[in-house]
Scaffold this active site. Structure first.
Site, mmCIF file in Angstrom:
data_model
loop_
_atom_site.group_PDB
_atom_site.id
_atom_site.type_symbol
_atom_site.label_atom_id
_atom_site.label_comp_id
_atom_site.label_asym_id
_atom_site.label_seq_id
_atom_site.Cartn_x
_atom_site.Cartn_y
_atom_site.Cartn_z
ATOM 1 N N ARG A 115 45.922 -58.246 21.758
ATOM 2 C CA ARG A 115 47.009 -57.461 21.461
ATOM 3 C C ARG A 115 48.147 -58.160 21.531
ATOM 4 N NH1 ARG A 115 50.635 -54.809 20.268
ATOM 5 N NH2 ARG A 115 51.055 -52.621 20.255
ATOM 6 N N ARG A 162 43.012 -50.514 25.114
ATOM 7 C CA ARG A 162 43.515 -51.233 26.329
ATOM 8 C C ARG A 162 43.033 -51.077 27.249
ATOM 9 N NH1 ARG A 162 48.629 -47.550 24.425
ATOM 10 N NH2 ARG A 162 46.933 -46.333 24.221
ATOM 11 N N ARG A 218 37.410 -44.721 20.702
ATOM 12 C CA ARG A 218 38.300 -45.757 21.167
ATOM 13 C C ARG A 218 37.677 -46.741 22.388
ATOM 14 N NH1 ARG A 218 43.896 -44.137 21.319
ATOM 15 N NH2 ARG A 218 44.383 -43.267 19.496
ATOM 16 N N ASP A 265 43.520 -47.743 12.246
ATOM 17 C CA ASP A 265 44.090 -46.303 12.905
ATOM 18 C C ASP A 265 43.834 -45.279 11.832
ATOM 19 O OD1 ASP A 265 45.477 -45.492 15.521
ATOM 20 O OD2 ASP A 265 46.674 -44.603 14.037
ATOM 21 N N TYR A 284 50.827 -35.730 11.400
ATOM 22 C CA TYR A 284 51.866 -37.034 11.662
ATOM 23 C C TYR A 284 52.829 -37.092 10.734
ATOM 24 C CZ TYR A 284 48.886 -38.111 15.853
ATOM 25 O OH TYR A 284 48.011 -37.999 16.726
HETATM 26 O O1 CP3 Z 1 37.780 -48.049 18.946
HETATM 27 C C1 CP3 Z 1 38.081 -47.341 18.050
HETATM 28 O O2 CP3 Z 1 37.977 -45.991 18.458
HETATM 29 C C2 CP3 Z 1 38.434 -47.751 16.957
HETATM 30 C C3 CP3 Z 1 40.099 -47.544 16.595
HETATM 31 C C4 CP3 Z 1 40.800 -46.329 16.779
HETATM 32 C C5 CP3 Z 1 42.193 -46.321 16.885
HETATM 33 N N1 CP3 Z 1 42.863 -45.359 16.796
HETATM 34 C C6 CP3 Z 1 42.786 -47.569 17.818
HETATM 35 C C7 CP3 Z 1 44.090 -47.337 18.399
HETATM 36 C C8 CP3 Z 1 40.662 -45.112 15.933
HETATM 37 C C9 CP3 Z 1 39.457 -44.824 15.533
HETATM 38 C C10 CP3 Z 1 41.921 -44.274 16.194
HETATM 39 C C11 CP3 Z 1 42.006 -43.127 15.611
HETATM 40 C C12 CP3 Z 1 43.266 -42.405 16.030
HETATM 41 N N2 CP3 Z 1 44.594 -42.715 15.779
HETATM 42 C C13 CP3 Z 1 43.138 -40.708 15.940
HETATM 43 C C14 CP3 Z 1 42.151 -40.113 16.108
HETATM 44 C C15 CP3 Z 1 41.421 -39.902 17.318
HETATM 45 C C16 CP3 Z 1 42.107 -39.438 18.445
HETATM 46 O O3 CP3 Z 1 42.384 -40.177 19.564
HETATM 47 O O4 CP3 Z 1 42.432 -38.189 18.417
HETATM 48 C C17 CP3 Z 1 44.606 -40.663 16.047
HETATM 49 C C18 CP3 Z 1 45.180 -39.271 16.287
HETATM 50 C C19 CP3 Z 1 45.291 -41.679 16.216
HETATM 51 C C20 CP3 Z 1 46.896 -41.933 15.862
HETATM 52 C C21 CP3 Z 1 47.217 -42.790 17.159
HETATM 53 N N3 CP3 Z 1 47.219 -44.148 17.238
HETATM 54 C C22 CP3 Z 1 48.126 -42.464 18.194
HETATM 55 C C23 CP3 Z 1 48.666 -41.042 18.652
HETATM 56 C C24 CP3 Z 1 48.294 -43.702 18.950
HETATM 57 C C25 CP3 Z 1 49.120 -43.814 20.244
HETATM 58 C C26 CP3 Z 1 48.533 -43.177 21.288
HETATM 59 C C27 CP3 Z 1 47.751 -44.333 22.418
HETATM 60 O O5 CP3 Z 1 46.801 -44.004 22.772
HETATM 61 O O6 CP3 Z 1 48.562 -45.212 22.612
HETATM 62 C C28 CP3 Z 1 47.477 -44.640 18.135
HETATM 63 C C29 CP3 Z 1 47.716 -46.077 18.934
HETATM 64 C C30 CP3 Z 1 46.338 -46.674 18.928
HETATM 65 N N4 CP3 Z 1 45.184 -46.733 17.972
HETATM 66 C C31 CP3 Z 1 45.753 -47.386 19.984
HETATM 67 C C32 CP3 Z 1 44.532 -48.003 19.596
HETATM 68 C C33 CP3 Z 1 43.685 -49.057 20.530
HETATM 69 C C34 CP3 Z 1 46.644 -48.055 21.048
HETATM 70 C C35 CP3 Z 1 48.084 -48.657 20.688
HETATM 71 C C36 CP3 Z 1 48.066 -50.412 21.272
HETATM 72 O O7 CP3 Z 1 46.980 -51.243 21.397
HETATM 73 O O8 CP3 Z 1 49.015 -50.691 21.468
#
Ligand code: CP3
Length: 358
Positions: free
Chosen positions: A52, A43, A39, A89, A166
């Site tokens: 975003r 944000r 990540r 994602d 999920y």
């Molecule tokens: O920089 C990076 O790592 C690359 C991008 C990336 C994202 N998600 C972007 C993201 C990666 C590799 C992921 C993987 C991901 N997504 C996982 C596995 C890793 C982990 O965190 O356990 C999981 C479980 C998800 C599912 C997911 N996506 C959730 C539960 C959420 C909401 C929670 C949150 O943090 O808001 C997301 C959204 C998400 N994926 C965001 C980002 C930057 C935030 C959303 C936004 O910008 O509005």
């Protein structure tokens, strides 16, 4: 003893043009380890929030190659990480299978939960996932053309168990009641869902590799929810199926597994999941890892994201402890889980400087 073996190793020569990150995944040693963060795009960065804000929802960002490419590059420009991870994602796989997926502001992901065999039968052809996700693969091609030559490009997907949680829970979960109940009560139909996700993941990751991804990470974020036997069946075996099928076509692409919170199941995972390297959560005890895991596979991790958020002496101490334990063997510095959105960006600067100056 493994540690004695490590002390006689010297930093192996990197061939000209080798990337630090890929060298470490091949078992190579270096004076300081490569570093990137899960990540790292997100944000906590003001420049991410700016892009975003121009998007019509999170998936729109994932599916707009120019913007997804831009946010992938932002942390590379700011910190010079050794690897960039494609911005996308893990939930684009359920989307590609035609399950309803949306991201609700402040609530996280919401999916139209699968509740029956009929719902499984209504999912679309998993072998088409790579084609359906062509926009994400276009981001990969753009990145491949625009990254600095020393920066490696990581493609990724969720591992089948985590994606299934999920799809059946309909979003994030605390206790995984529905998905575990389905897996325990009807293992055959749950196995069909896992097989479909394996198929879709292989199609999607093959397309990422063909577009220019140089390494793959499989995120099994909820691996810790299962007992040992279920872990072998629903975590290790599907990770292996994905890894073996990718390797058959792309034998040189390293695959990193991230079985988060696996605890003792980490030991069976490294023997049976078919991965080339393992990413560790912050709960993994460093000395034990150094003696029992690192002699078998390159390791990645495992700074607590909360230490990064805290900064100061707590951060410095945690970094040093990891470096003292793991930097003598094949190692990639990372977090134990993703960057927390309240993290001050300057703490990341401090982290990178400290690791590189160690
Ligand atoms: O920089 C990076 O790592 C690359 C991008 C990336 C994202 N998600 C972007 C993201 C990666 C590799 C992921 C993987 C991901 N997504 C996982 C596995 C890793 C982990 O965190 O356990 C999981 C479980 C998800 C599912 C997911 N996506 C959730 C539960 C959420 C909401 C929670 C949150 O943090 O808001 C997301 C959204 C998400 N994926 C965001 C980002 C930057 C935030 C959303 C936004 O910008 O509005």
């Amino acid at each position: 003893m493994a540690s004695a073996d490590q002390t006689i190793r010297t930093p192996s020569e990197m061939a000209p043009g080798d990337k630090k990150f890929l060298h470490a995944l091949k078992g190579g040693l270096q004076k300081t380890p490569p570093i990137w963060l899960m990540r790292q795009a997100g944000r906590y960065l003001p420049e991410y929030r700016e892009v975003r804000a121009t998007c019509d929802g999170f998936l729109d960002l994932c599916f707009t190659p120019e913007k997804a490419c831009e946010v992938t590059l932002q942390p590379i420009r700011r910190y010079g990480f050794d690897a960039a991870i494609l911005f996308s994602d893990i939930l684009v796989i359920p989307w590609a299978l035609d399950q309803g997926v949306r991201f609700v502001e402040g609530e996280g992901p919401k999916l139209d939960a699968l509740t029956s065999e009929q719902d499984l039968a209504a999912l679309s052809d998993p072998t088409k996932a790579g084609e359906k996700l062509a926009a994400v693969c276009e981001t990969v091609s753009k990145l491949s053309a625009s990254l600095p030559k020393e920066t490696a490009l990581i493609g990724f997907a969720g591992a089948p168990w985590t994606v299934a949680t999920y799809m059946i829970e309909g979003g994030s979960s605390r206790d995984f009641t529905k998905v575990k109940h389905w897996a325990f009560a009807q293992p055959e139909s749950f196995g069909r869902l896992i097989d479909m996700i394996v198929e879709a993941t292989v199609s999607y990751l093959s397309a990422q590799i063909e577009a220019g991804a140089e390494a793959i990470q499989l995120f099994d974020s909820w691996a810790g929810a299962l007992d040992a036997a279920s872990f072998d069946r629903w975590v290790s075996a599907p990770n292996r199926a994905v890894a073996e099928r990718l390797r058959a076509h792309h034998p040189t692409i390293p695959i990193i597994g991230f079985p988060r919170a696996a605890g003792m199941n980490l030991y069976s995972y490294i023997e049976t999941a078919g991965v080339d390297a393992v990413s560790l959560d912050q709960m993994a005890p460093l000395e034990l890892i150094r003696h029992t895991v690192q002699p078998k596979l390159p390791v990645q991790g495992n700074l607590d994201p909360l230490a990064l958020l805290t900064g100061g002496a707590a951060l410095d101490g945690a970094i040093d402890k990891i470096m003292e334990n793991l930097s003598g063997g094949p190692f990639v510095f990372n977090l134990g889980h993703g960057v927390i959105k309240e993290t001050p960006p300057e703490h990341v600067t401090r982290l990178v400087e400290r690791v590189r100056g160690f």
